[in-house]
Design a protein around this motif. Structure first.
Motif, short mmCIF file in Angstrom:
data_model
loop_
_atom_site.label_atom_id
_atom_site.label_comp_id
_atom_site.label_asym_id
_atom_site.label_seq_id
_atom_site.Cartn_x
_atom_site.Cartn_y
_atom_site.Cartn_z
N ARG A 58 -2.25 -12.93 -4.58
CA ARG A 58 -1.69 -11.76 -4.60
C ARG A 58 -1.59 -10.88 -3.46
NH1 ARG A 58 -2.63 -6.58 -6.66
NH2 ARG A 58 -1.32 -5.87 -8.13
N ASP A 59 -2.79 -11.00 -2.59
CA ASP A 59 -2.78 -10.26 -1.70
C ASP A 59 -1.66 -10.58 -0.57
OD1 ASP A 59 -4.09 -8.24 0.04
OD2 ASP A 59 -5.06 -9.72 1.39
N ILE A 64 3.43 -9.33 2.55
CA ILE A 64 4.94 -9.28 3.02
C ILE A 64 5.70 -8.42 2.25
CG2 ILE A 64 4.64 -12.08 3.13
CD1 ILE A 64 6.26 -12.21 0.66
N LEU A 65 5.39 -7.82 1.19
CA LEU A 65 5.78 -6.67 0.83
C LEU A 65 5.85 -5.45 1.46
CD1 LEU A 65 5.26 -6.81 -3.21
CD2 LEU A 65 7.30 -6.95 -2.12
N HIS A 66 4.66 -5.39 2.25
CA HIS A 66 4.18 -4.05 2.81
C HIS A 66 4.57 -4.54 4.51
CE1 HIS A 66 2.35 -3.31 -1.09
NE2 HIS A 66 2.72 -1.86 -0.47
N ASP A 67 5.25 -5.48 4.87
CA ASP A 67 5.35 -5.71 6.03
C ASP A 67 4.37 -5.88 7.12
OD1 ASP A 67 7.27 -6.51 8.19
OD2 ASP A 67 7.36 -4.46 8.88
N GLN A 68 3.21 -6.58 6.42
CA GLN A 68 2.05 -7.10 7.09
C GLN A 68 1.95 -8.67 7.47
OE1 GLN A 68 -0.84 -5.57 4.37
NE2 GLN A 68 -0.89 -3.41 5.16
N PRO A 69 1.07 -8.71 8.69
CA PRO A 69 1.24 -10.22 9.00
C PRO A 69 0.17 -10.90 7.93
CG PRO A 69 -0.54 -8.69 10.47
CD PRO A 69 0.48 -7.87 9.51
N LEU A 70 0.68 -12.39 7.71
CA LEU A 70 0.31 -12.91 6.66
C LEU A 70 -0.81 -13.94 7.12
CD1 LEU A 70 0.51 -13.77 3.90
CD2 LEU A 70 2.46 -15.56 4.41
N THR A 94 3.17 -11.87 -9.00
CA THR A 94 1.70 -11.47 -9.25
C THR A 94 1.48 -10.05 -8.91
OG1 THR A 94 1.04 -12.21 -7.09
CG2 THR A 94 1.12 -13.97 -8.88
N ASN A 95 2.17 -9.44 -8.14
CA ASN A 95 2.05 -7.97 -7.81
C ASN A 95 2.47 -7.11 -9.14
OD1 ASN A 95 1.35 -7.30 -4.73
ND2 ASN A 95 2.12 -9.53 -4.97
N LEU A 96 3.16 -7.69 -9.97
CA LEU A 96 3.69 -6.94 -11.12
C LEU A 96 2.24 -6.87 -12.16
CD1 LEU A 96 7.31 -8.35 -11.45
CD2 LEU A 96 6.58 -6.36 -10.48
#
Length: 409
Positions: A58-59, A64-70, A94-96
């Motif tokens: 989920r994290d 990727i939803l918040h444009d952060q490096p994976l 899963t973020n829902l």
């Protein structure tokens, strides 16, 4: 009961009354063991308070939803994200789900998928879908919840059962089905190990299915590269080669051939030594699984392929070995005509059970490979899954020999 398992054979009957009663007793025993060997609410061990891995999924999707490096920053509890960029897209739903409900929902989903894996395994054996078969599958699913690969998958909220269902679904389809191979391609797009089944399809000359699986996998990589170019570049040029992101080779939970070498030498296994051992096993596994498929043993063929993939993988956690589930289905199938097969099923079940050791009131290990290293049998227990695999490979090779003789007569 008809024991033929070829696809063209007439569907066999449902499980017998004796089998259902025995599975009922096994299911009761398994659930009792799960709830009594470890307090189900014990932090970091209880079956009802897990879900760490699904929260890591989920994290990753949240990043990727918040444009952060994976891959360059740790996720939950300092764990690094190790799956493909495509997997992060798959995990977006899963973020829902509210944080506190994710673990129980994922646990329930895995139980449903476990049932689906068992039903699909019966399908590969030629059984008709009936209420009686569904009842037997439910009881066998409950029985399998105690074996360590399944228990750990349920506890951590892993995805192994879902990937296995995708593969089994592909192999249960008609050879000429245009969709056959898509499940393998999607599974490999999420986690690379299922790519082994493309090799298995090629070895058994199932060209269309192999091509579909390979194209589906490539599509997952290419499309994700357009959506997540930075993360894709990082993964395929850097992260992909960093096996140490998972755990050291010597970790007792590394149930692979490379893990066995590390356990025996008490240090990282050299690449050349691992390849020297793994490549012959890979070849033997391919040969035997292909021969089984040729002789109509489709479930045993795909099961052996799944177990081989776990054995030759550089690192295989205990929960990767969920392929013991369809093997248990196969053994139950054979035991209905020959009771001696129950001995094999019992031996397998005992060797892969979620047996626990309480190091303290709050620290509990699960699995025979995590039992105390000072025990006299520790060298065997620490490598239990690979030993079980080699026993299955040898037994399957003998079966192929007998089948070949019968075909020649």
């Amino acid at each position: 009961m008809n024991t033929r398992s070829t696809w063209s054979a007439r569907p066999v009957a449902s499980p017998t009354n004796a089998t259902l009663l025995f599975l009922l007793a096994c299911a009761i025993a398994a659930v009792t063991l799960i709830l009594t060997t470890v307090d189900p609410w014990l932090d970091k061990a209880g079956i009802l308070v897990g879900g760490l891995d699904v929260h890591v999924y989920r994290d990753g999707a949240s990043r990727i939803l918040h444009d952060q490096p994976l891959y360059t920053e740790p996720t939950l509890r300092g764990l690094l994200y190790t799956y493909t960029p495509f997997s992060a897209i798959v995990f977006l739903p899963t973020n829902l789900i509210p944080w506190q409900y994710l673990s129980p929902i994922w646990l329930t989903l895995n139980l449903v998928v476990l049932f689906g894996c068992i039903m699909t395994s019966w399908r590969l054996l030629g059984y008709r879908f009936t209420g009686r078969l569904a009842a037997g599958s439910a009881l066998l699913a409950l029985t399998c919840t105690f074996i360590e690969p399944v228990r750990t998958t349920l506890f951590y909220g892993q995805i192994n059962l879902i990937l296995m269902l995708l593969v089994l679904w592909d192999f249960s389809r008609r050879d000429r089905s245009r969709l056959r191979g898509i499940g393998i391609g999607i599974a490999a797009g999420i986690k690379l190990v299922p790519l082994y089944f493309v090799v298995q399809l090629l070895a058994s000359r199932q060209w269309r299915s192999a091509g579909t699986a390979a194209l589906t996998f490539v599509a997952s990589v290419v499309l994700t590269w357009f959506v997540l170019p930075a993360d894709s570049s990082t993964y395929w040029t850097t992260t992909f080669f960093q096996s140490e992101r998972i755990a050291p080779d010597t970790h007792p939970a590394n149930q692979s051939l490379r893990g066995v070498l590390a356990h025996l030498t008490h240090g990282p296994a050299p690449l050349w030594l691992w390849l020297l051992v793994a490549l012959p096993v890979l070849a033997a596994g391919l040969f035997v699984a292909t021969a089984l498929h040729r002789h109509g043993e489709r479930l045993l063929s795909v099961t052996l392929a799944g177990l081989t993939a776990c054995a030759v993988s550089p690192f295989s956690w205990g929960h990767h070995w969920v392929w013991f589930v369809p093997l248990l289905v196969y053994l139950v199938h054979r035991a209905q005509l020959n009771p001696r097969w129950w001995i094999a099923a019992a031996a397998l079940y005992l060797s892969i059970g979620g047996w626990t050791y309480h190091w303290s009131e709050t620290w509990v290990s699960v699995g025979v490979f995590l039992l105390p290293p000072w025990w006299p049998a520790a060298p065997l227990l620490m490598n239990a899954y690979v030993i079980a695999y080699l026993a299955v490979l040898g037994s399957a090779a003998l079966m192929v020999r007998r089948l070949a003789r019968s075909a020649a007569e």
